[in-house]
Design a protein around this motif. Structure first.
Motif, PDB file in Angstrom:
ATOM      1  N   ILE A  63      58.786 -52.973  71.793  1.00 27.50           N
ATOM      2  CA  ILE A  63      60.003 -53.705  72.005  1.00 27.50           C
ATOM      3  C   ILE A  63      61.432 -52.596  72.092  1.00 27.50           C
ATOM      4  N   GLU A  64      61.941 -53.105  72.812  1.00 20.19           N
ATOM      5  CA  GLU A  64      63.416 -52.399  72.602  1.00 20.19           C
ATOM      6  C   GLU A  64      64.518 -53.234  73.089  1.00 20.19           C
ATOM      7  N   ASP A  65      65.418 -52.306  72.951  1.00 21.74           N
ATOM      8  CA  ASP A  65      67.086 -52.817  73.364  1.00 21.74           C
ATOM      9  C   ASP A  65      67.011 -54.076  72.064  1.00 21.74           C
ATOM     10  N   CYS A  66      66.706 -53.976  70.835  1.00 17.67           N
ATOM     11  CA  CYS A  66      66.923 -55.044  70.005  1.00 17.67           C
ATOM     12  C   CYS A  66      67.150 -54.513  68.255  1.00 17.67           C
ATOM     13  N   ASP A  67      68.408 -55.265  68.196  1.00 16.25           N
ATOM     14  CA  ASP A  67      69.084 -55.121  67.091  1.00 16.25           C
ATOM     15  C   ASP A  67      68.147 -55.431  65.688  1.00 16.25           C
ATOM     16  N   THR A  68      67.987 -56.534  65.699  1.00 17.28           N
ATOM     17  CA  THR A  68      67.647 -57.190  64.550  1.00 17.28           C
ATOM     18  C   THR A  68      65.933 -57.722  65.037  1.00 17.28           C
ATOM     19  N   LEU A  69      64.512 -57.689  64.435  1.00 17.35           N
ATOM     20  CA  LEU A  69      63.882 -57.986  64.672  1.00 17.35           C
ATOM     21  C   LEU A  69      63.408 -58.925  63.252  1.00 17.35           C
ATOM     22  N   CYS A  76      64.896 -49.618  66.445  1.00 16.64           N
ATOM     23  CA  CYS A  76      65.911 -51.021  66.468  1.00 16.64           C
ATOM     24  C   CYS A  76      66.898 -51.432  64.736  1.00 16.64           C
ATOM     25  N   ARG A  77      67.615 -51.078  64.572  1.00 12.31           N
ATOM     26  CA  ARG A  77      68.812 -51.723  63.929  1.00 12.31           C
ATOM     27  C   ARG A  77      67.438 -51.676  62.592  1.00 12.31           C
ATOM     28  N   VAL A  78      67.398 -52.906  62.293  1.00 12.25           N
ATOM     29  CA  VAL A  78      66.715 -53.839  60.932  1.00 12.25           C
ATOM     30  C   VAL A  78      66.003 -54.887  61.062  1.00 12.25           C
ATOM     31  N   VAL A  79      64.590 -55.033  60.749  1.00 10.77           N
ATOM     32  CA  VAL A  79      63.690 -55.892  61.273  1.00 10.77           C
ATOM     33  C   VAL A  79      63.307 -55.669  59.208  1.00 10.77           C
ATOM     34  N   GLN A  80      63.178 -57.443  59.468  1.00 15.97           N
ATOM     35  CA  GLN A  80      62.955 -58.681  58.592  1.00 15.97           C
ATOM     36  C   GLN A  80      61.657 -59.138  59.102  1.00 15.97           C
ATOM     37  N   ILE A  81      60.452 -59.266  57.779  1.00 15.48           N
ATOM     38  CA  ILE A  81      59.108 -59.571  58.029  1.00 15.48           C
ATOM     39  C   ILE A  81      59.151 -60.545  56.888  1.00 15.48           C
ATOM     40  N   ALA A  82      58.900 -61.536  56.978  1.00 19.04           N
ATOM     41  CA  ALA A  82      58.512 -63.320  56.294  1.00 19.04           C
ATOM     42  C   ALA A  82      57.407 -62.598  55.418  1.00 19.04           C
ATOM     43  N   GLU A  83      57.314 -63.528  54.705  1.00 20.26           N
ATOM     44  CA  GLU A  83      56.534 -63.415  53.781  1.00 20.26           C
ATOM     45  C   GLU A  83      55.608 -64.252  54.765  1.00 20.26           C
ATOM     46  N   ARG A  84      55.092 -64.851  56.051  1.00 15.22           N
ATOM     47  CA  ARG A  84      53.694 -65.647  56.746  1.00 15.22           C
ATOM     48  C   ARG A  84      53.727 -64.106  57.774  1.00 15.22           C
ATOM     49  N   GLY A  85      54.261 -63.348  58.203  1.00 13.03           N
ATOM     50  CA  GLY A  85      54.777 -62.841  59.214  1.00 13.03           C
ATOM     51  C   GLY A  85      54.285 -61.377  58.596  1.00 13.03           C
ATOM     52  N   ALA A  86      53.289 -60.814  59.659  1.00 15.15           N
ATOM     53  CA  ALA A  86      52.706 -59.457  59.888  1.00 15.15           C
ATOM     54  C   ALA A  86      52.876 -58.194  60.581  1.00 15.15           C
ATOM     55  N   PHE A  87      53.509 -57.165  60.951  1.00 11.91           N
ATOM     56  CA  PHE A  87      53.667 -56.044  61.852  1.00 11.91           C
ATOM     57  C   PHE A  87      52.481 -55.003  61.900  1.00 11.91           C
ATOM     58  N   LYS A  88      52.137 -55.185  62.740  1.00 12.77           N
ATOM     59  CA  LYS A  88      51.101 -53.472  62.953  1.00 12.77           C
ATOM     60  C   LYS A  88      51.476 -52.834  64.233  1.00 12.77           C
ATOM     61  N   ALA A 120      56.924 -48.559  64.045  1.00 10.69           N
ATOM     62  CA  ALA A 120      58.537 -48.854  63.848  1.00 10.69           C
ATOM     63  C   ALA A 120      59.234 -47.594  63.005  1.00 10.69           C
ATOM     64  N   GLU A 121      60.306 -47.373  63.867  1.00 10.57           N
ATOM     65  CA  GLU A 121      61.773 -46.406  63.310  1.00 10.57           C
ATOM     66  C   GLU A 121      62.717 -47.653  63.230  1.00 10.57           C
ATOM     67  N   ILE A 122      63.069 -47.516  62.408  1.00  8.08           N
ATOM     68  CA  ILE A 122      64.392 -48.653  61.820  1.00  8.08           C
ATOM     69  C   ILE A 122      65.527 -48.494  60.845  1.00  8.08           C
ATOM     70  N   ASP A 123      66.448 -48.641  60.426  1.00 13.60           N
ATOM     71  CA  ASP A 123      67.544 -48.439  59.428  1.00 13.60           C
ATOM     72  C   ASP A 123      67.216 -49.222  58.332  1.00 13.60           C
ATOM     73  N   LEU A 124      67.257 -50.349  58.184  1.00 14.71           N
ATOM     74  CA  LEU A 124      66.384 -51.185  57.213  1.00 14.71           C
ATOM     75  C   LEU A 124      65.639 -51.888  57.698  1.00 14.71           C
ATOM     76  N   ALA A 125      64.867 -52.040  57.070  1.00 15.99           N
ATOM     77  CA  ALA A 125      63.200 -53.095  56.847  1.00 15.99           C
ATOM     78  C   ALA A 125      63.220 -53.770  55.645  1.00 15.99           C
ATOM     79  N   GLU A 126      63.191 -54.898  55.635  1.00 12.53           N
ATOM     80  CA  GLU A 126      63.507 -55.522  55.114  1.00 12.53           C
ATOM     81  C   GLU A 126      62.292 -56.493  54.584  1.00 12.53           C
ATOM     82  N   ILE A 127      61.038 -56.498  53.940  1.00 14.06           N
ATOM     83  CA  ILE A 127      59.754 -56.605  54.151  1.00 14.06           C
ATOM     84  C   ILE A 127      59.033 -57.745  52.837  1.00 14.06           C
ATOM     85  N   ARG A 128      58.748 -58.886  53.020  1.00 14.72           N
ATOM     86  CA  ARG A 128      58.064 -59.844  52.279  1.00 14.72           C
ATOM     87  C   ARG A 128      56.148 -59.765  53.172  1.00 14.72           C
TER      88      ARG A 128
END
Length: 175
Positions: free
Chosen positions: A74-80, A92-104, A107-115
């Motif tokens: 995934i390229e050129d994405c400010d918020t995922l 990217c700049r921001v990654v937000q993973i919702a409660e039922r979300g999963a990322f494997k 990632a190189e990011i500025d801000l990560a919010e992991i639920r």
């Protein structure tokens, strides 16, 4: 037999509270009549704002919805925003993973919010926030760390985001 006019009554609105009251109106006409004064595209009532709400971030945003699986780069994405499953490499700049979300992946990011869940190589240049339902495992680098009670963090951990890494490299070069 009941007539529909007696059940529902005839609706005549001249409401000034309607956001469309002065911007052209479409009035219900008896059958066989035409509708006049239809609002043209691009004409908005004065009460409708053309600007984005202040709470929304500007820039490109990708949302991977529930029950969606994405694999790749995934390229050129400010918020995922991850509500489904993502297996990818991102920067990217921001990654937000919702409660039922999963990322494997990576990632190189500025801000990560992991639920939800993150598994892999994670470099957070500024702040990593892990909420009570969040679980982060793998090789993790971060500038600042916030973990809510119940949040899980395990793996190879190192304090120091990109900014601290650059400062360290600059100090080594000058020495």
């Amino acid at each position: 037999m009941l007539r529909s006019e007696s059940l529902f009554g005839k609706r005549e609105t001249n409401s000034t509270n309607s956001p469309f009251s002065n911007a052209g109106s479409a009035v219900a006409q008896p059958s066989g009549s035409t509708v006049s004064n239809v609002q043209k595209p691009g004409q908005y009532p004065s009460s409708v704002s053309n600007t984005a709400p202040a709470s929304e971030e500007t820039g490109s945003k990708l949302t991977v919805g529930p029950n969606i699986k994405v694999k790749g780069e995934i390229e050129d994405c400010d918020t995922l925003v991850v509500e489904g499953r993502v297996q990818a490499t991102i920067n990217c700049r921001v990654v937000q993973i919702a409660e039922r979300g999963a990322f494997k992946g990576s990632a190189e990011i500025d801000l990560a919010e992991i639920r939800g869940e993150f598994d892999g190589d994670l470099t957070v240049r500024q702040k990593l926030v892990i909420y009570a339902s969040g679980k982060v495992t793998g090789k993790i680098r971060y500038g600042k760390l916030v973990i809510e009670e119940g949040g899980q963090l395990s793996g190879d951990l190192q304090v120091g985001g990109q900014e601290q890494k650059e400062l360290l490299q600059a100090a080594v070069k000058t020495a």
